[in-house]
Write an enzyme that holds these catalytic residues in place. Structure first.
Site, PDB file in Angstrom:
ATOM      1  N   GLY A  40      57.209 111.334  74.133  1.00 42.66           N
ATOM      2  CA  GLY A  40      56.926 110.965  72.836  1.00 42.66           C
ATOM      3  C   GLY A  40      55.560 110.684  72.502  1.00 42.66           C
ATOM      4  CB  CYS A  42      54.188 106.080  74.956  1.00 48.27           C
ATOM      5  SG  CYS A  42      53.173 105.400  76.061  1.00 48.27           S
ATOM      6  CD  GLU A 205      42.987  93.252  60.641  1.00 46.61           C
ATOM      7  OE1 GLU A 205      43.611  92.425  59.909  1.00 46.61           O
ATOM      8  OE2 GLU A 205      43.213  94.176  61.038  1.00 46.61           O
ATOM      9  N   GLY A 272      49.198 100.595  61.163  1.00 46.28           N
ATOM     10  CA  GLY A 272      50.421 100.171  61.569  1.00 46.28           C
ATOM     11  C   GLY A 272      51.376 101.405  61.432  1.00 46.28           C
ATOM     12  CB  VAL A 273      53.931 102.454  63.299  1.00 50.42           C
ATOM     13  CG1 VAL A 273      52.625 103.126  64.215  1.00 50.42           C
ATOM     14  CG2 VAL A 273      54.725 101.408  64.094  1.00 50.42           C
ATOM     15  CB  ALA A 321      54.991 102.274  75.641  1.00 49.27           C
ATOM     16  CG  HIS A 446      37.777  83.618  97.193  1.00 46.18           C
ATOM     17  ND1 HIS A 446      37.383  83.364  96.224  1.00 46.18           N
ATOM     18  CD2 HIS A 446      36.726  83.468  98.288  1.00 46.18           C
ATOM     19  CE1 HIS A 446      36.022  83.159  96.155  1.00 46.18           C
ATOM     20  NE2 HIS A 446      35.635  83.584  97.562  1.00 46.18           N
TER      21      HIS A 446
END
Length: 467
Positions: A40, A42, A205, A272-273, A321, A446
């Site tokens: 797809g 992705c 934006e 957007g989608v 996804a 660590h």
């Protein structure tokens, strides 16, 4: 003679192909139908190839701007843009072929073509010119047709000058300037990629901050980083018009109510989608569609038509996804009759793979307060991390949010190197109903970046050692 299957899956993206493999594992006679390569958007045009591009940018940036800090001197450093793009396509092609092999391994049939439902148990397969080449029947049908970029009249996509993320991945020439409309994950990742390679980038934006769904402190930190890189950011801004004039795109923007004229070689539409619901027989079957997405029962993923299910981006947000894959597995296991609890949509990690990376899960600080929680908040800056110091990645922080009463982990927000890897610890902890004390008392290796999660939790309770 029509072939008969237990399950037919329409769409071979991360929802469809994963559902197909799980169905094969559970013994269902399964077929997956897709006119393109499996994986797809992705795998072929999104998640995987973009990470290749972003890694190229990261390496170039490190050598160019930080190489001498590591004792690495590079002269004549340059970018072969076409090779960068080629590497991305090679990786995508290789992984898509691997998915095809996994489908065969699990005894799933693969049909290449465009599928259209003609009944709740029948799909006809069409070739490119629209001719029906075959029909199949299945006891259950799963729709996993995904989504595509949203197109609006003010920003007419021509895929040459005004482009989508697909074209942004395969340009034959690096643009001198680029305007990115929309500052969600897709827009921000491409803004970082092109700006790092030397393109002059402007991000537009409409909301108050870039990555508007993220915690505000994270968004503000990323804005500062991007501005240092020379990226122009226009928030509280809307595009009134984008128009191609010769080799340029002229854009009229309303910035806090004032009009501003911009121009660039390319404009990327990343607003957007919408779900791919057209032409696949949904209306003819009476399958309910709401806001360009298929409506389903989120516990079973069945539509209002018995025997027809839908998963992934085609059923709406979150458009991720990993969510599509989880829904595919859940749907098939439900059909098998296996007991599994519903997907917890409040515990889905979100990731943006620019540098510094951004990752989060659960509630932001403002959302937690809106819901009425009394909260404890702990922040641990990577400036105080020995590992971050050693690898030269001292920008960013881990922010943990807890319910003050019970210690429940309400949310985690990370900006910094490997944030997208680190978020898994908190996602798992939340799924196991761990508390702040659980994280604090779990011994972390660590030096690691992930011990910053422990330190942030400890800071929320006044127990941090290293700040």
């Amino acid at each position: 003679m029509q072939k008969q299957y237990d399950i037919a899956i329409l769409g071979g993206g991360p929802g469809g192909y994963v559902a197909a493999i799980r169905a094969g594992q559970l013994g269902f006679k399964t077929v997956v139908i897709d006119k393109d390569n499996l994986g797809g958007i992705c795998l072929n045009w999104g998640c995987i190839p973009t990470k290749s591009l972003l890694k190229n940018a990261e390496i170039y940036d490190h050598i160019k701007n930080h190489g001498e800090d590591f004792g690495i001197k590079a002269t004549g450093l340059s970018i072969d843009f076409n090779r960068v793009i080629k590497r991305s396509r090679e990786i995508s092609d290789r992984i898509s072929k691997n998915v095809e092999l996994l489908i065969k391994k699990n005894k799933v049939d693969r049909i290449r073509g465009f599928g259209r439902l003609t009944a709740n148990n029948t799909i006809e397969i069409l070739e490119e010119k629209g001719k029906v080449t075959e029909r199949i029947k299945a006891d259950k049908i799963i729709i996993a047709t995904g989504a595509r970029p949203r197109n609006i009249p003010a920003i007419p996509i021509d895929r040459k000058n005004i482009i989508t993320s697909t074209e942004a991945m395969i340009l034959d020439k690096q643009p001198k300037d680029l305007i990115v409309i929309g500052a969600g994950a897709i827009g921000i990742e491409f803004a970082y990629f092109y700006a790092t390679l030397g393109t002059k980038v402007t991000v537009i934006e409409m909301l108050k901050h870039i990555l508007p769904i993220e915690d505000e402190e994270v968004s503000v930190a990323l804005e500062k980083n991007f501005k240092k890189r020379g990226i122009d950011i226009l928030t509280n801004s809307t595009v009134e018009k984008a128009e191609v004039k010769g080799n340029k795109v002229n854009v009229i923007v309303s910035v806090n109510g004032e009009k501003k004229a911009l121009s660039a070689e390319k404009v990327l539409n990343a607003i957007g989608v919408v779900g791919n619901v057209e032409g696949i027989g949904l209306e003819e079957l009476g399958i309910q569609i709401e806001k360009n997405h298929i409506k389903v029962n989120k516990e079973t993923y069945e539509t209002n038509v018995k025997g027809v299910y839908a998963i992934g981006d085609v059923i709406g947000p979150p458009w991720l996804a990993h969510v599509a894959s989880a829904e595919g597995i859940h749907c098939v296991e439900h059909i098998k009759g296996l007991h599994n609890p519903p997907i917890d949509y409040e515990n889905i990690p979100g990731c943006t793979y620019c540098q510094p990376q951004v990752a989060s899960v659960g509630l932001t600080e403002s959302k937690a307060k809106e819901k009425g929680y009394e909260i404890k908040v702990g922040i641990f800056p990577f400036l105080a991390s020995g590992k971050a110091f050693a690898i030269g990645e001292r920008e960013g922080f881990v922010k943990m949010i807890f319910d003050a009463k019970y210690g429940e982990i309400l949310g985690a927000h990370i900006i910094g190197s490997e944030a997208t890897e680190m978020i898994a610890e908190v996602t798992l902890a939340r799924s196991l109903e761990a508390t702040g004390e659980s994280i604090i008392k779990t011994i972390h290796a660590h030096p690691t970046l992930s011990e910053s999660v422990m330190e942030a939790a400890a800071n929320a309770y006044g127990e941090a050692i290293h700040i």
